[in-house]
Design a protein around this motif. Sequence first.
Motif, PDB file in Angstrom:
ATOM      1  N   LEU A 256     -12.169   4.397  -3.698  1.00 23.16           N
ATOM      2  CA  LEU A 256     -11.673   3.472  -2.683  1.00 23.16           C
ATOM      3  C   LEU A 256     -12.824   2.708  -2.028  1.00 23.16           C
TER       4      LEU A 256
ATOM      5  N   GLN B  29     -13.445  -0.348  -3.880  1.00 24.95           N
ATOM      6  CA  GLN B  29     -12.409  -1.377  -3.903  1.00 24.95           C
ATOM      7  C   GLN B  29     -12.615  -2.323  -2.725  1.00 24.95           C
TER       8      GLN B  29
ATOM      9  N   LEU C 163       0.832  -1.207   0.000  1.00 29.51           N
ATOM     10  CA  LEU C 163       0.000   0.000   0.000  1.00 29.51           C
ATOM     11  C   LEU C 163       0.863   1.251   0.000  1.00 29.51           C
TER      12      LEU C 163
ATOM     13  N   LEU D 201      -7.456  -4.375  -0.367  1.00 33.91           N
ATOM     14  CA  LEU D 201      -6.666  -3.362   0.337  1.00 33.91           C
ATOM     15  C   LEU D 201      -5.884  -3.994   1.478  1.00 33.91           C
TER      16      LEU D 201
ATOM     17  N   VAL E 186      -6.431   5.999   2.178  1.00 41.16           N
ATOM     18  CA  VAL E 186      -6.417   4.541   2.325  1.00 41.16           C
ATOM     19  C   VAL E 186      -6.787   4.143   3.750  1.00 41.16           C
TER      20      VAL E 186
ATOM     21  N   ARG F  82     -10.437   4.376   4.378  1.00 44.93           N
ATOM     22  CA  ARG F  82     -11.186   3.258   3.800  1.00 44.93           C
ATOM     23  C   ARG F  82     -11.075   2.008   4.664  1.00 44.93           C
TER      24      ARG F  82
ATOM     25  N   VAL G 160      -3.980  -1.442  -3.977  1.00 43.12           N
ATOM     26  CA  VAL G 160      -4.821  -0.258  -4.078  1.00 43.12           C
ATOM     27  C   VAL G 160      -4.636   0.350  -5.460  1.00 43.12           C
TER      28      VAL G 160
END
Length: 181
Positions: free
Chosen positions: A159, A162, A18, A167, A55, A58, A172
């Motif tokens: 995101l 996804q 990530l 993740l 990120v 999320r 990502v």
Amino acid sequence: MLNRLFRRKRPEAEALGLYEAIVAQARRPEFYAGFGVPDTIDGRFEMIALHAFLVMRRLKGQGQAASAVSQELFDTLIADMDRSLREIGIGDLSVPKHIKNMAKGLYGRIVSYEKGLEDPGDAELHAALDRNLYGTVLEVPEAHLAAMAAYMRRETAALAGQPVDGLAAGRVQFGPPPVIG
């Protein structure tokens, strides 16, 4: 041997995947050339922090594995900042103080970006971007703030689409940098 089969996998590799994607996106030249993000140590830190926030946001509340990867992502970012400070010649004795300030600053950015994204208007998000991403810029064009705010909202939505499992496994996808319209 059986211990290895049933041992819980640690999240370091996933967080590193990530982080590498975050850094690659944060280094895209369009952010610096097209949107006036300062191409400095501070500006690059701000771009990494912004994408790491997206990120981690999320991953928040998505279970223990996602939480562990999110924490490891934060730790990876801090460890990279430590390494970077040492590379640029910051003395060993003052690095911990710098890292502590960076970590506090990152927490502050997380709070202000979160509030900005929760606000249905853009005033709060523009203020957060102006204060953080553009903190060293004297006058930020409104078009830059609007484009970056739209980018953050677009990436938040992307995101959300996804899978958390992807993740949490260190994968990502970010979209292209914004376009001023």
